[in-house]
Write a protein that holds these residues in place. Structure first.
Motif, PDB file in Angstrom:
ATOM      1  N   MET A 122       0.844  -1.180   0.000  1.00 25.20           N
ATOM      2  CA  MET A 122       0.000   0.000   0.000  1.00 25.20           C
ATOM      3  C   MET A 122       0.892   1.247   0.000  1.00 25.20           C
ATOM      4  N   ALA A 123       0.638   2.144  -0.921  1.00 25.01           N
ATOM      5  CA  ALA A 123       1.411   3.394  -0.990  1.00 25.01           C
ATOM      6  C   ALA A 123       1.027   4.293   0.176  1.00 25.01           C
ATOM      7  N   ASP A 124       2.003   4.962   0.713  1.00 24.76           N
ATOM      8  CA  ASP A 124       1.789   5.867   1.836  1.00 24.76           C
ATOM      9  C   ASP A 124       2.118   7.272   1.360  1.00 24.76           C
ATOM     10  N   PRO A 125       1.093   8.088   1.087  1.00 23.62           N
ATOM     11  CA  PRO A 125       1.362   9.418   0.541  1.00 23.62           C
ATOM     12  C   PRO A 125       1.843  10.430   1.574  1.00 23.62           C
ATOM     13  N   ALA A 126       1.893  10.062   2.845  1.00 20.65           N
ATOM     14  CA  ALA A 126       2.257  11.010   3.889  1.00 20.65           C
ATOM     15  C   ALA A 126       3.761  10.927   4.165  1.00 20.65           C
ATOM     16  N   TRP A 127       4.510  11.892   3.624  1.00 17.32           N
ATOM     17  CA  TRP A 127       5.957  11.915   3.793  1.00 17.32           C
ATOM     18  C   TRP A 127       6.436  13.353   3.683  1.00 17.32           C
ATOM     19  N   ARG A 128       7.672  13.543   4.104  1.00 19.55           N
ATOM     20  CA  ARG A 128       8.320  14.849   3.944  1.00 19.55           C
ATOM     21  C   ARG A 128       9.778  14.619   3.601  1.00 19.55           C
ATOM     22  N   LEU A 129      10.410  15.639   3.032  1.00 17.41           N
ATOM     23  CA  LEU A 129      11.847  15.637   2.770  1.00 17.41           C
ATOM     24  C   LEU A 129      12.483  16.685   3.652  1.00 17.41           C
ATOM     25  N   ARG A 130      13.700  16.385   4.102  1.00 17.52           N
ATOM     26  CA  ARG A 130      14.460  17.397   4.840  1.00 17.52           C
ATOM     27  C   ARG A 130      15.943  17.124   4.667  1.00 17.52           C
ATOM     28  N   SER A 131      16.715  18.166   4.836  1.00 16.02           N
ATOM     29  CA  SER A 131      18.165  18.043   4.800  1.00 16.02           C
ATOM     30  C   SER A 131      18.616  17.223   6.002  1.00 16.02           C
ATOM     31  N   LEU A 146      12.329   6.677   5.212  1.00 15.43           N
ATOM     32  CA  LEU A 146      11.775   5.889   4.110  1.00 15.43           C
ATOM     33  C   LEU A 146      12.571   6.016   2.814  1.00 15.43           C
ATOM     34  N   GLY A 147      13.516   6.944   2.761  1.00 13.34           N
ATOM     35  CA  GLY A 147      14.301   7.130   1.551  1.00 13.34           C
ATOM     36  C   GLY A 147      15.345   8.204   1.779  1.00 13.34           C
ATOM     37  N   TYR A 148      16.203   8.394   0.758  1.00 12.93           N
ATOM     38  CA  TYR A 148      17.259   9.389   0.916  1.00 12.93           C
ATOM     39  C   TYR A 148      17.954   9.631  -0.421  1.00 12.93           C
ATOM     40  N   THR A 149      18.698  10.721  -0.474  1.00 10.05           N
ATOM     41  CA  THR A 149      19.630  10.985  -1.568  1.00 10.05           C
ATOM     42  C   THR A 149      20.974  11.368  -0.971  1.00 10.05           C
ATOM     43  N   ARG A 168      23.630   8.187  -4.414  1.00 12.35           N
ATOM     44  CA  ARG A 168      22.527   7.332  -3.987  1.00 12.35           C
ATOM     45  C   ARG A 168      21.212   8.100  -4.078  1.00 12.35           C
ATOM     46  N   ILE A 169      20.191   7.406  -4.547  1.00 10.29           N
ATOM     47  CA  ILE A 169      18.808   7.885  -4.473  1.00 10.29           C
ATOM     48  C   ILE A 169      17.943   6.640  -4.358  1.00 10.29           C
ATOM     49  N   TYR A 170      17.289   6.483  -3.220  1.00 12.72           N
ATOM     50  CA  TYR A 170      16.478   5.302  -2.941  1.00 12.72           C
ATOM     51  C   TYR A 170      15.241   5.716  -2.146  1.00 12.72           C
ATOM     52  N   ALA A 171      14.159   4.982  -2.385  1.00 13.33           N
ATOM     53  CA  ALA A 171      12.943   5.152  -1.591  1.00 13.33           C
ATOM     54  C   ALA A 171      12.344   3.768  -1.350  1.00 13.33           C
ATOM     55  N   MET A 172      11.799   3.570  -0.169  1.00 11.99           N
ATOM     56  CA  MET A 172      11.112   2.319   0.141  1.00 11.99           C
ATOM     57  C   MET A 172       9.918   2.149  -0.800  1.00 11.99           C
ATOM     58  N   GLY A 173       9.566   0.913  -1.062  1.00 16.37           N
ATOM     59  CA  GLY A 173       8.480   0.611  -1.974  1.00 16.37           C
ATOM     60  C   GLY A 173       7.171   1.285  -1.624  1.00 16.37           C
ATOM     61  N   ARG A 174       6.909   1.504  -0.344  1.00 15.57           N
ATOM     62  CA  ARG A 174       5.639   2.141   0.044  1.00 15.57           C
ATOM     63  C   ARG A 174       5.551   3.580  -0.436  1.00 15.57           C
TER      64      ARG A 174
END
Length: 175
Positions: free
Chosen positions: A1-10, A76-79, A99-105
């Protein structure tokens, strides 16, 4: 199940444990069934250490972004943008998206394009004019993603995971 609730931060050096964990989790999730399990574990233990991530996150010439779940802020992911270590002609103003990766969700939520957009913005902030990256030659999903993001293939390299050498493609894109 995709989880649309996320944020990015330094990310900073204090995030090294979370980065090391999500780096290993995403690598294992991405390549399980395609690469030897023991080789993958050895690769993660050698390359996804808290010490390496703390050094990258503390380096003023690098940039690390963390994708986190909302609520709770689980990684859940990073660059990772850093100095170029690819067997291609390096130009003044180049930086490597190591690197650039995100969990499948996160797949299908827009997190991948958002991570890429942040990496490109970070490259510009660092005064860079071109982003390079290497990707496994058999990772066709990633090839399509990078090409949709404006990257073009400029070369190849060999990349070792455990005892096996794999052929990678090298891509580049102007910032």
């Amino acid at each position: 199940m995709a989880d649309p609730a996320w944020r990015l931060r330094s990310a900073g050096a204090a995030d090294a444990d979370a980065l090391a964990l999500v780096a290993s989790a995403t690598f294992l999730e991405t390549y399980a069934g395609a690469l030897d399990g023991a080789d993958m574990v050895a690769h993660c233990l050698a390359n996804n250490t808290r010490e390496k991530f703390a050094a990258w996150a503390s380096d003023p010439l690098s940039a690390v972004t963390l994708a986190e779940a909302l609520p709770g802020y689980a990684p859940l992911g990073y660059t990772l943008l850093t100095s170029v270590d690819l067997p291609v002609e390096v130009r003044e103003g180049d930086i490597e998206l190591r690197r650039i990766y995100a969990m499948g969700r996160l797949h299908g939520t827009g997190a991948g394009p958002a991570l890429m957009a942040q990496a490109l913005a970070d490259a510009a902030r660092l005064g860079k004019s071109r982003v390079l990256l290497g990707v496994w030659g058999e990772n066709h999903r990633a090839h399509r993603f990078y090409e949709r993001q404006g990257f073009e293939r400029i070369g190849t390299r060999q990349f070792k995971v455990g005892s096996v050498i794999h052929d990678d493609f090298v891509y580049a894109r102007s910032v």
